[in-house]
Write an enzyme that holds these catalytic residues in place. Sequence first.
Site, mmCIF file in Angstrom:
data_model
loop_
_atom_site.group_PDB
_atom_site.id
_atom_site.type_symbol
_atom_site.label_atom_id
_atom_site.label_comp_id
_atom_site.label_asym_id
_atom_site.label_seq_id
_atom_site.Cartn_x
_atom_site.Cartn_y
_atom_site.Cartn_z
ATOM 1 N N LYS A 1 0.854 -1.186 0.000
ATOM 2 C CA LYS A 1 0.000 0.000 0.000
ATOM 3 C C LYS A 1 0.889 1.235 0.000
ATOM 4 C CE LYS A 1 -2.029 2.759 2.827
ATOM 5 N NZ LYS A 1 -1.879 3.985 2.021
ATOM 6 N N GLU B 1 10.050 0.980 10.421
ATOM 7 C CA GLU B 1 11.068 2.012 10.120
ATOM 8 C C GLU B 1 10.376 3.345 10.320
ATOM 9 O OE1 GLU B 1 14.148 1.616 9.466
ATOM 10 O OE2 GLU B 1 14.300 -0.497 8.915
ATOM 11 N N GLU C 1 9.728 15.753 15.128
ATOM 12 C CA GLU C 1 10.112 15.658 13.720
ATOM 13 C C GLU C 1 9.281 16.644 12.882
ATOM 14 O OE1 GLU C 1 9.002 12.054 11.584
ATOM 15 O OE2 GLU C 1 10.983 12.042 10.661
HETATM 16 P P1 NAD Z 1 2.497 8.185 7.832
HETATM 17 O O1 NAD Z 1 2.854 7.359 9.023
HETATM 18 O O2 NAD Z 1 1.458 9.208 7.971
HETATM 19 O O3 NAD Z 1 2.047 7.246 6.623
HETATM 20 C C1 NAD Z 1 2.850 6.196 6.154
HETATM 21 C C2 NAD Z 1 1.959 5.142 5.510
HETATM 22 O O4 NAD Z 1 1.123 4.586 6.514
HETATM 23 C C3 NAD Z 1 1.022 5.666 4.428
HETATM 24 O O5 NAD Z 1 0.943 4.709 3.397
HETATM 25 C C4 NAD Z 1 -0.307 5.773 5.148
HETATM 26 O O6 NAD Z 1 -1.417 5.643 4.285
HETATM 27 C C5 NAD Z 1 -0.227 4.601 6.096
HETATM 28 N N1 NAD Z 1 -1.065 4.698 7.294
HETATM 29 C C6 NAD Z 1 -1.469 5.819 7.941
HETATM 30 N N2 NAD Z 1 -2.247 5.492 9.000
HETATM 31 C C7 NAD Z 1 -2.320 4.141 9.029
HETATM 32 C C8 NAD Z 1 -2.945 3.196 9.891
HETATM 33 N N3 NAD Z 1 -3.664 3.574 10.948
HETATM 34 N N4 NAD Z 1 -2.798 1.880 9.623
HETATM 35 C C9 NAD Z 1 -2.061 1.467 8.571
HETATM 36 N N5 NAD Z 1 -1.446 2.306 7.719
HETATM 37 C C10 NAD Z 1 -1.562 3.633 7.946
HETATM 38 O O7 NAD Z 1 3.889 8.784 7.340
HETATM 39 P P2 NAD Z 1 4.150 9.771 6.116
HETATM 40 O O8 NAD Z 1 3.710 11.122 6.518
HETATM 41 O O9 NAD Z 1 3.642 9.176 4.851
HETATM 42 O O10 NAD Z 1 5.739 9.708 6.019
HETATM 43 C C11 NAD Z 1 6.560 10.459 6.805
HETATM 44 C C12 NAD Z 1 7.107 9.646 7.974
HETATM 45 O O11 NAD Z 1 7.797 8.478 7.517
HETATM 46 C C13 NAD Z 1 8.137 10.428 8.763
HETATM 47 O O12 NAD Z 1 7.901 10.251 10.133
HETATM 48 C C14 NAD Z 1 9.456 9.777 8.366
HETATM 49 O O13 NAD Z 1 10.489 9.910 9.314
HETATM 50 C C15 NAD Z 1 9.060 8.354 8.182
HETATM 51 N N6 NAD Z 1 10.022 7.636 7.350
HETATM 52 C C16 NAD Z 1 10.852 6.715 7.952
HETATM 53 C C17 NAD Z 1 11.805 6.052 7.196
HETATM 54 C C18 NAD Z 1 12.716 5.046 7.837
HETATM 55 O O14 NAD Z 1 13.308 4.264 7.099
HETATM 56 N N7 NAD Z 1 12.862 5.020 9.145
HETATM 57 C C19 NAD Z 1 11.915 6.313 5.830
HETATM 58 C C20 NAD Z 1 11.057 7.258 5.243
HETATM 59 C C21 NAD Z 1 10.111 7.917 6.019
#
Ligand code: NAD
Length: 492
Positions: A189, A264, A396
Amino acid sequence: MDRQDFTHTIRTQMFVDGRFSESGNGRTFAVFNPATGEEIAQVPDASDADIDAAVTAARRAFEADTWRRMPPAARERLLLKLADLVEQHGDELAALETLNQGKLLGFSKMLEVGGSVQWLRYMAGWATKIEGSTVDLSLAFPPGVRYNASTRRVPAGVVAAIVPWNFPLLMAVWKIAPALACGCTVVLKPAEETPLTAIRLAELAHEAGFPPGVFNVVTGQGETAGAALVRHAQVDKVTFTGSTEVGRIIGKQCASDLKRVSLELGGKSPVIVLDDCDPQRAIEGAAGAIFFNHGQVCTAGSRLYLPRARFDEIVNGIANVARTTVLGSGFDSATQMGPLVSARHRAKVTGMIAQGRAEGGEIVAGGGDGNRPGFFIEPTVIANAANKPLTVVREEVFGPVLVAMPYDEVEEAVAAANASEYGLGASVWTNQLDRALRVVDGVQAGTVWVNTHNMVDPALPFGGFKASGIGREHGRAIIDAYTETKSVCIAY
Ligand code: NAD
């Protein structure tokens, strides 16, 4: 170049069981070009029934002998074929990524496409190198019986892979390449903001010859489609990259279901400059660590610790880089920084800058939206000379916002670096090896860079300490993430 000049067909359906499909209830949602704010496509908003169909297809494909019992060398060849197809369609994929995500076209080519090809080829190699071991047992009964014992690594099963929007294609490949190499099947997804390259990737995988159901892509909202995928009883393993907030929700669900999970998550990575470092090098290094990909990097160097005597000089140098950065469309070769991914994300980032100012931070550069349409934000430098406990130092931002703080002793900088719930990345800048190694020893982070930042490689494990995650991606460590150990004990 904008939407009108994008001449390729944009695939906007989900890819399930080897076919494109709409959502069963016909619902869709819009995705945008963040450089203009214009809608570029409508994609299916997957319902629980759509998620069930995708997981059922992945389960069927997993149980069939055609995939997990395929000779490892054949799985390797399929992944290599997919790498070739991604490379052949690289210009199209890069343009699609820049259109939907906003990043500079050069970075889409080098990192999204180039990185994906590199990871696919590296992980393809692991398919033929998955091994168990033989074990000498001490069992002494029944008398006269001997034992032959061994371990095997077997595929974990159906994998739910949920990824964010900052590196849409690359993050998808970081999940699917090792999972497929290990013989798992996958339902991916992508983030709701950036689903387009993932859909195209699934189509290319189909063209490469992956059997139907082995790699599926569903599009939808996190709280509905993502959550339905995580809690689906036929999912064996969840691999998630995204925010710590959502990671906690997913972790809780998986704990209660006793599902395997890798997380992650977010970061607040420190950059520590030591006093022997050439100021110009520190300026360029620290600016690159935070402004790369418009600060939308989990390891972005968002907290800068500077020796007090060099504080003003280095902060002013980075502020100068920020002021002279050219904002614009990622398609324009003169552009040095593109937009943030969405209007919602820009509102979050500008809110955090305003809070930083209200709490006593000094905005030395940026803070505005560059007076242009689209979701832009100026690269921003906040001086926190009094080391106030600003929210923007703790939380963050995930945007091009740097907070700089002075220190007197290196130990003080290391302690401040560690005073964070996160522990993803960190860097130290110095010419003195012994001092660098002492900082490496002291910093609590999954990756510590010396005189560089944000560098990743498929062979080097990557992941977080503390609230930055659970588990490691890349390298040999990734095989454990997508396999289970099966012990075999034979009496003879
Ligand atoms: P997010 O957590 O809002 O969303 C990430 C994914 O999770 C999306 O596909 C979203 O649709 C899905 N999602 C959201 N709520 C959910 C739920 N309740 N159940 C299942 N899936 C759900 O994050 P974002 O805003 O898309 O990305 C930014 C974040 O990602 C930042 O915190 C960044 O640090 C982190 N990130 C971490 C790494 C790593 O390798 N550690 C790499 C890239 C980004």
